[in-house]
Design a protein around this motif. Structure first.
Motif, PDB file in Angstrom:
ATOM      1  N   SER A 141      38.337  37.981  33.811  1.00 14.99           N
ATOM      2  CA  SER A 141      38.250  38.808  32.610  1.00 14.99           C
ATOM      3  C   SER A 141      37.111  39.811  32.783  1.00 14.99           C
ATOM      4  O   SER A 141      36.300  39.677  33.709  1.00 14.99           O
ATOM      5  CB  SER A 141      37.958  37.914  31.405  1.00 14.99           C
ATOM      6  N   PRO A 142      37.016  40.826  31.933  1.00 16.46           N
ATOM      7  CA  PRO A 142      35.885  41.765  32.035  1.00 16.46           C
ATOM      8  C   PRO A 142      34.528  41.059  31.985  1.00 16.46           C
ATOM      9  O   PRO A 142      33.608  41.419  32.721  1.00 16.46           O
ATOM     10  CB  PRO A 142      36.085  42.680  30.826  1.00 16.46           C
ATOM     11  N   LEU A 195      36.789  41.487  50.509  1.00 19.05           N
ATOM     12  CA  LEU A 195      38.148  41.109  50.149  1.00 19.05           C
ATOM     13  C   LEU A 195      38.204  39.690  49.579  1.00 19.05           C
ATOM     14  O   LEU A 195      38.954  39.419  48.633  1.00 19.05           O
ATOM     15  CB  LEU A 195      39.060  41.219  51.378  1.00 19.05           C
ATOM     16  N   LEU A 196      37.410  38.798  50.165  1.00 19.82           N
ATOM     17  CA  LEU A 196      37.359  37.435  49.623  1.00 19.82           C
ATOM     18  C   LEU A 196      36.792  37.458  48.209  1.00 19.82           C
ATOM     19  O   LEU A 196      37.322  36.809  47.301  1.00 19.82           O
ATOM     20  CB  LEU A 196      36.510  36.540  50.531  1.00 19.82           C
ATOM     21  N   TYR A 197      35.742  38.234  48.017  1.00 21.59           N
ATOM     22  CA  TYR A 197      35.129  38.333  46.682  1.00 21.59           C
ATOM     23  C   TYR A 197      36.108  38.977  45.702  1.00 21.59           C
ATOM     24  O   TYR A 197      36.241  38.539  44.554  1.00 21.59           O
ATOM     25  CB  TYR A 197      33.840  39.142  46.774  1.00 21.59           C
ATOM     26  N   TRP A 198      36.822  40.016  46.164  1.00 18.68           N
ATOM     27  CA  TRP A 198      37.770  40.722  45.305  1.00 18.68           C
ATOM     28  C   TRP A 198      38.928  39.820  44.889  1.00 18.68           C
ATOM     29  O   TRP A 198      39.472  39.964  43.784  1.00 18.68           O
ATOM     30  CB  TRP A 198      38.308  41.948  46.037  1.00 18.68           C
ATOM     31  N   SER A 199      39.292  38.865  45.752  1.00 15.16           N
ATOM     32  CA  SER A 199      40.390  37.959  45.415  1.00 15.16           C
ATOM     33  C   SER A 199      40.063  37.141  44.162  1.00 15.16           C
ATOM     34  O   SER A 199      40.970  36.735  43.425  1.00 15.16           O
ATOM     35  CB  SER A 199      40.697  37.033  46.590  1.00 15.16           C
ATOM     36  N   PHE A 200      38.801  36.898  43.909  1.00 11.59           N
ATOM     37  CA  PHE A 200      38.381  36.229  42.674  1.00 11.59           C
ATOM     38  C   PHE A 200      38.148  37.235  41.559  1.00 11.59           C
ATOM     39  O   PHE A 200      38.462  36.977  40.392  1.00 11.59           O
ATOM     40  CB  PHE A 200      37.112  35.413  42.928  1.00 11.59           C
ATOM     41  N   TRP A 201      37.594  38.394  41.916  1.00 11.42           N
ATOM     42  CA  TRP A 201      37.285  39.447  40.951  1.00 11.42           C
ATOM     43  C   TRP A 201      38.533  39.888  40.177  1.00 11.42           C
ATOM     44  O   TRP A 201      38.501  40.048  38.955  1.00 11.42           O
ATOM     45  CB  TRP A 201      36.668  40.627  41.697  1.00 11.42           C
TER      46      TRP A 201
END
Length: 237
Positions: free
Chosen positions: A85-86, A75-81
Motif C-alpha cells: 500500500s502507499p 528488482l528483489l526490493y521492487w517485488s515487495f514494493w
C-alpha cells in the motif's frame, strides 16, 4: 530485549569473533592462506588459457557492472514494493534509507580492524591481471582489500531482507550476494577471506546488535514519521 534474543546476539558475536581470530592470530593466517592461494591461482591460470573467460571476468569486474548488482537488489526490493500500500511503500523507503546508512557506517567500522593487506594480484609476483589480458579497465587489484567492501554491502542487504521480508527474500538476496561477490575474488581483486572472513565477521557482530535488538526499528520508525511526502502519519491527504 528478551533472554533468547540476547543469547542469539552473543552467539553470533562469538561466531564472528572466532571466525576473524581464526584468520588473524595464526602465523601467515594459518590454513586460510592455503585456501586463499589455491582459489586465486586456480582462477588466475584459467583466465590466462581462456580468452572468453578472461573477457567475461573483465566485464563482471568493470566498475559499470556494479549497476547490475544494484539492479538485482533493486528488482528483489521492487517485488515487495509493488505489492505494498502507499503507507507500506513509505515504510519500505524508510527501511531502504536505514539500510544504506547501516552499510556506510558498518563499512567504515570494518576498516578499523587492525588489518591492511594487498589483494593477491599485488601480493604475488608474475601473475595475470585480467585488465592487462583484455585491455578492459576492470577492478583486479586493491592495496587494502580487507574486509571486502562490495561483499559486505551485499551481505548487509541480505540481512535486511531476512529481518524485514522473510526467509525466501533472504535466500534470493544471499544468492545475489554470492554471485556478485565472486567476480572480485575470481579476478584477484580480493582474497576469498576478504569476504568469507572479513566481511562476514563484521556483519555477524554488527548486524546482530542492529537488527535483532529494536535499534533498526527505532530508526525505521523515526524515518517513517519524519520523511517528507505523502502518507506521512498524521498528515491530511
Amino acid at each position: 530485549m528478551n533472554a533468547k534474543r540476547l543469547a542469539v546476539i552473543l552467539l553470533l558475536n562469538l561466531v564472528g569473533a572466532a571466525l576473524f581470530l581464526s584468520w588473524y592470530l595464526p602465523g601467515n593466517h594459518g590454513p586460510w592462506f592455503g585456501i586463499d592461494k589455491s582459489i586465486f591461482f586456480w582462477f588466475n591460470q584459467h583466465m590466462a588459457t581462456s580468452h572468453a573467460f578472461a573477457f567475461a571476468l573483465a566485464i563482471a569486474n568493470f566498475r559499470g557492472f556494479d549497476a547490475v548488482s544494484l539492479l538485482a537488489m533493486g528488482l528483489l526490493y521492487w517485488s515487495f514494493w509493488r505489492r505494498e500500500s502507499p503507507e507500506g511503500r513509505r515504510r519500505m523507503l524508510a527501511i531502504g534509507i536505514c539500510m544504506l546508512l547501516t552499510a556506510v557506517i558498518l563499512n567504515q567500522l570494518g576498516h578499523l580492524l587492525p588489518v591492511q593487506h594487498s589483494s593477491p594480484t599485488l601480493f604475488f609476483d608474475n601473475v595475470w591481471r585480467v585488465s592487462e589480458l583484455t585491455g578492459i579497465p576492470a577492478k583486479d587489484a586493491s592495496k587494502d582489500s580487507f574486509p571486502g567492501d562490495h561483499g559486505m554491502m551485499l551481505i548487509i542487504f541480505a540481512c535486511f531482507m531476512l529481518r524485514y521480508f522473510g526467509i525466501r527474500a533472504f535466500l534470493v538476496a544471499l544468492l545475489i550476494a554470492v554471485l556478485f561477490s565472486l567476480p572480485r575474488i575470481m579476478a584477484g581483486a580480493h582474497w576469498f577471506t576478504d569476504v568469507a572472513v572479513g566481511s562476514l565477521s563484521v556483519v555477524l557482530v554488527g548486524m546482530s546488535w542492529w537488527l535483532i535488538t529494536p535499534a533498526s526499528d527505532l530508526l525505521v520508525n523515526w524515518l517513517y514519521r519524519t520523511l517528507p511526502g505523502k502518507y506521512k502519519p498524521g498528515k491530511t491527504r
